[in-house]
Design an enzyme around this catalytic site. Structure first.
Site: not given
Ligand code: GDP
Ligand code: IMO
Ligand code: MG
Length: 422
Positions: A13, A16, A40-41, A223
């Site tokens: 998270d 990415k 979840g991206h 991840q």
């Molecule tokens: P990922 O799994 O690495 O793609 O990240 P996620 O989407 O799960 O979580 C990142 C969160 O931060 C999402 O809600 C993005 O919209 C948000 N985000 C990414 N970069 C920024 C930033 O620079 N500032 C803010 N406020 N939100 C950001």
């Molecule tokens: P993105 O790509 C954050 C975490 C889960 C748990 C562990 C194992 O959005 O960054 P799993 O379901 O993979 O067996 O869970 O890994 N986890 C993540 N945490 N971002 C993710 O993906 C994750 N995918 C799995 O919360 O701790």
């Molecule tokens: Mg994510």
């Protein structure tokens, strides 16, 4: 653009999806090579928010090709839902998506087993996303998995799935859980196969031919480094290699074709699920949650939050071979008066520059912090590095200095435009 692997440098998270979407402008092909719909991206374009789980984040850029590689574990029903969801929103998902014919399938018994095992673990649970990821990778390693190639042959699929359902239903029953309705699972999987069939191909050959034509590839890590099955905080990890090496094995692109590794990290740290987290800070978590920030994109769970951890990120840099850093969510610290950075750990009287590999030892580590003054103004509208307040610039430079990689991108909001290239 050189062929680049983008990895999460923390616990997932990191942002990415946002950075992939930004960089896809310069790439031809975006490849997912590990993980599944546990990811979840999030991408925000023109006020519209998209959350992608299995489909590479490049899909939102027209004329780019997206590839789901062999290292991914793919839930066929979930993928069909994702394709349909995107199409409903006017996003083209046709010949621009290719699915490897050797990716393993995540099936309903994997999800059932994931949930059951988590419940059985009680207080020792991992906190998985319950998407069936662990059991699907276990079947792959046990050589009992079904693959996307099986979706091309309905009769073979039916026969293999019937057999696997028989075995897994017996297992579920022995664990005190209800058996799955085999007829329904087979019907749902065959229906998904119909939709997915045109996308399935030998993506190794496709990528090889594209490289011959000088196409540039961007690998979208899922991840993060410390969720890696080998290098993460085991057993509180996911079941794939989330570190840069996974991009090659999970796509069939050889290591010598990789030019660059980009590490994405938040300006602070978050983690979802259980496991050690040295710089965790409840007050910082409360602050972000009150702002509506840091809720999981896949499960909606509140993320645990803490200060930036240079010890783990430094390890991430050497482990992945990170050349460049993309620091996201700098704006999250806009109103923080004094910002802590963890520069070393203390364990049993010793000072450590790198984290111990054992999770129990890691859980006993205490952070050694340094503090930097906050900038106390909004960074969200900055267009270039020089627009950032001097204290914010000093902060991100300090992160680069402490971790030993070059600063390349700073993100100051979720939108595509809120991205500064250095
Ligand atoms: P990922 O799994 O690495 O793609 O990240 P996620 O989407 O799960 O979580 C990142 C969160 O931060 C999402 O809600 C993005 O919209 C948000 N985000 C990414 N970069 C920024 C930033 O620079 N500032 C803010 N406020 N939100 C950001
Ligand atoms: P993105 O790509 C954050 C975490 C889960 C748990 C562990 C194992 O959005 O960054 P799993 O379901 O993979 O067996 O869970 O890994 N986890 C993540 N945490 N971002 C993710 O993906 C994750 N995918 C799995 O919360 O701790
Ligand atoms: Mg994510």
């Amino acid at each position: 653009m050189p062929n680049s692997i983008l990895v999460g440098a923390q616990w997932g998270d990191e942002g990415k999806g946002k950075i992939i979407d930004f960089l896809t402008d310069e790439a031809d092909i975006v490849v997912r090579s590990q993980g599944g719909n546990n990811a979840g991206h999030t991408i925000v374009i023109g006020g519209e928010k998209y959350v992608l789980h299995l489909i590479p984040s490049g899909i939102l850029r027209k004329s780019k090709t997206c590839v789901i590689g062999n290292g991914v574990v793919l839930d066929p029903v979930a993928l069909v839902g994702e394709i349909e969801g995107l199409r409903k929103r006017g996003v083209k998902v046709e010949k621009n998506l290719l699915i490897s014919d050797t990716a393993h399938l995540v099936l309903p018994y994997h999800q059932a087993l994931d949930g059951l095992r988590e419940n059985q673990k009680g207080t020792k649970k991992i906190g998985t996303t319950k998407r069936g990821i662990g059991p699907a990778y276990a079947d792959k390693a046990s050589r009992t998995g079904l693959r996307t190639g099986d979706l091309l042959l309905p009769d073979v699929l039916k026969q293999k799935l019937s057999q696997r359902l028989k075995e897994n239903n017996a297992l579920l029953k022995s664990l005190g859980a209800p058996a799955l309705n085999a007829k329904k699972v087979i019907a749902d999987t065959l229906a998904a196969a119909e939709v997915l069939r045109p996308f399935i191909t030998n993506t190794v050959v496709f990528l090889h031919q594209a490289l011959e034509k000088k196409a540039s590839i961007l690998f979208e890590g899922a991840q993060g480094t410390f969720l890696d099955i080998d290098h993460g905080t085991y057993p509180y990890v996911t079941s794939s290699n989330t570190t840069s090496g996974g991009a090659c094995t999970g796509s069939g692109v050889p290591p010598h074709r990789i030019d660059k590794v980009i590490g994405v990290l938040k300006a602070y740290t978050t983690r979802v699920g259980e496991g050690p987290f040295t710089t965790e800070d409840d007050a910082l978590s409360d602050r972000f949650h009150a702002m509506g920030r840091e809720f999981g994109a896949t499960t909606g769970r509140a993320r645990r939050c803490g200060w930036f951890d240079a010890v783990s990120t430094r390890y991430s840099v050497i482990l992945n071979g990170i050349d460049e850093l993309a620091i996201t969510n700098l704006d999250g610290l806009d109103g923080v008066e004094s910002i802590k950075l963890c520069v070393a750990y203390r364990l049993d009287g010793k000072v450590l520059d790198f984290p111990p590999t054992d999770s129990d030892q890691l859980a006993r580590c205490e952070p050694i912090f340094t503090e930097m003054p906050g900038w106390m103004v909004s960074t969200e509208k900055a267009k270039k590095f020089a627009d950032l307040p001097p204290k914010a610039r000093a902060y991100v430079k300090k992160i680069a200095e402490l971790t030993g990689a070059k600063l390349s991108i700073v993100s100051i909001g979720p939108a595509r435009a809120q991205t500064i290239r250095l």
